[in-house]
Design a protein around this motif. Structure first.
Motif, PDB file in Angstrom:
ATOM      1  N   THR A  68       0.820  -1.207   0.000  1.00 27.25           N
ATOM      2  CA  THR A  68       0.000   0.000   0.000  1.00 27.25           C
ATOM      3  C   THR A  68       0.856   1.259   0.000  1.00 27.25           C
ATOM      4  OG1 THR A  68      -0.124  -0.063   2.410  1.00 27.25           O
ATOM      5  CG2 THR A  68      -1.929  -1.102   1.188  1.00 27.25           C
ATOM      6  N   LYS A  69       2.140   1.162   0.296  1.00 24.67           N
ATOM      7  CA  LYS A  69       3.010   2.328   0.316  1.00 24.67           C
ATOM      8  C   LYS A  69       3.694   2.458  -1.039  1.00 24.67           C
ATOM      9  CE  LYS A  69       6.846   4.501   2.746  1.00 24.67           C
ATOM     10  NZ  LYS A  69       6.327   5.835   2.589  1.00 24.67           N
ATOM     11  N   ALA A  70       3.430   3.568  -1.724  1.00 21.97           N
ATOM     12  CA  ALA A  70       4.079   3.811  -3.006  1.00 21.97           C
ATOM     13  C   ALA A  70       5.524   4.242  -2.758  1.00 21.97           C
ATOM     14  CB  ALA A  70       3.337   4.893  -3.782  1.00 21.97           C
ATOM     15  N   VAL A  71       6.433   3.674  -3.498  1.00 21.89           N
ATOM     16  CA  VAL A  71       7.837   4.054  -3.403  1.00 21.89           C
ATOM     17  C   VAL A  71       8.366   4.320  -4.808  1.00 21.89           C
ATOM     18  CG1 VAL A  71       8.291   2.815  -1.262  1.00 21.89           C
ATOM     19  CG2 VAL A  71       8.587   1.649  -3.416  1.00 21.89           C
ATOM     20  N   LEU A  72       9.357   5.169  -4.904  1.00 20.29           N
ATOM     21  CA  LEU A  72       9.944   5.478  -6.195  1.00 20.29           C
ATOM     22  C   LEU A  72      10.752   4.303  -6.711  1.00 20.29           C
ATOM     23  CD1 LEU A  72      11.250   9.146  -5.825  1.00 20.29           C
ATOM     24  CD2 LEU A  72       9.157   8.351  -6.920  1.00 20.29           C
ATOM     25  N   GLY A  73      10.659   4.073  -8.001  1.00 23.18           N
ATOM     26  CA  GLY A  73      11.460   3.047  -8.642  1.00 23.18           C
ATOM     27  C   GLY A  73      12.685   3.647  -9.311  1.00 23.18           C
ATOM     28  N   GLY A  74      12.575   4.901  -9.712  1.00 21.18           N
ATOM     29  CA  GLY A  74      13.683   5.595 -10.352  1.00 21.18           C
ATOM     30  C   GLY A  74      13.345   7.054 -10.535  1.00 21.18           C
ATOM     31  N   PHE A  75      14.373   7.864 -10.794  1.00 19.92           N
ATOM     32  CA  PHE A  75      14.145   9.297 -10.919  1.00 19.92           C
ATOM     33  C   PHE A  75      15.215   9.951 -11.790  1.00 19.92           C
ATOM     34  CE2 PHE A  75      17.295   8.959  -7.707  1.00 19.92           C
ATOM     35  CZ  PHE A  75      18.044  10.126  -7.785  1.00 19.92           C
ATOM     36  N   SER A  76      14.885  11.117 -12.283  1.00 18.83           N
ATOM     37  CA  SER A  76      15.818  11.978 -12.993  1.00 18.83           C
ATOM     38  C   SER A  76      15.569  13.398 -12.516  1.00 18.83           C
ATOM     39  CB  SER A  76      15.566  11.941 -14.507  1.00 18.83           C
ATOM     40  OG  SER A  76      15.638  10.625 -14.997  1.00 18.83           O
ATOM     41  N   VAL A  77      16.618  14.168 -12.390  1.00 22.21           N
ATOM     42  CA  VAL A  77      16.501  15.588 -12.100  1.00 22.21           C
ATOM     43  C   VAL A  77      17.080  16.322 -13.293  1.00 22.21           C
ATOM     44  CG1 VAL A  77      17.167  17.490 -10.578  1.00 22.21           C
ATOM     45  CG2 VAL A  77      16.671  15.233  -9.606  1.00 22.21           C
ATOM     46  N   ILE A  78      16.278  17.214 -13.854  1.00 23.92           N
ATOM     47  CA  ILE A  78      16.734  17.991 -15.014  1.00 23.92           C
ATOM     48  C   ILE A  78      16.587  19.473 -14.717  1.00 23.92           C
ATOM     49  CG2 ILE A  78      16.257  16.161 -16.693  1.00 23.92           C
ATOM     50  CD1 ILE A  78      13.686  17.711 -17.439  1.00 23.92           C
TER      51      ILE A  78
END
Length: 112
Positions: A68-78
């Motif tokens: 039930t807890k959403a977690v990030l799988g990946g990210f980018s900062v631009i």
């Protein structure tokens, strides 16, 4: 220029083992294009099963967490001039990663 966080939730990139090399190559190609364009800041995939929560009292709780807890799988900062530019990069990443991407502007820190 504003910075934008482009991310996807863990479990949304559903790729067969056979397709994983192509997805990896496509996503790295977009990252290389972002670097060449001078907009790439940082990014990567996240190992959610190794996440830890540090409470205000310093207590640490280690994952994994309930579904039930959403977690990030990946990210980018631009670093781009407009939200429209960020959305365009997110569309390229979505196509490469074969999953939807979420876009958020990072608040400006006047002290930094």
């Amino acid at each position: 220029m504003p910075h934008y966080l482009i991310s996807f939730d863990d479990g949304t990139m559903i790729v067969s083992p056979e397709d994983l090399p192509a997805v990896s190559e496509a996503s790295h190609a977009v990252v290389d294009e972002a670097r060449d364009a001078g907009v790439w800041v940082y990014g990567g995939g996240l190992l959610s099963q190794r996440a830890s929560i540090v409470a205000t009292d310093g207590a640490v709780t280690d994952g994994p967490y309930p579904e039930t807890k959403a977690v990030l799988g990946g990210f980018s900062v631009i670093d781009v001039p407009t939200r429209e530019d960020a959305l365009a990069w997110a569309a390229r990443l979505a196509a490469a990663c074969r999953c939807a991407q979420e876009v958020r502007e990072i608040m400006h820190d006047p002290a930094g």
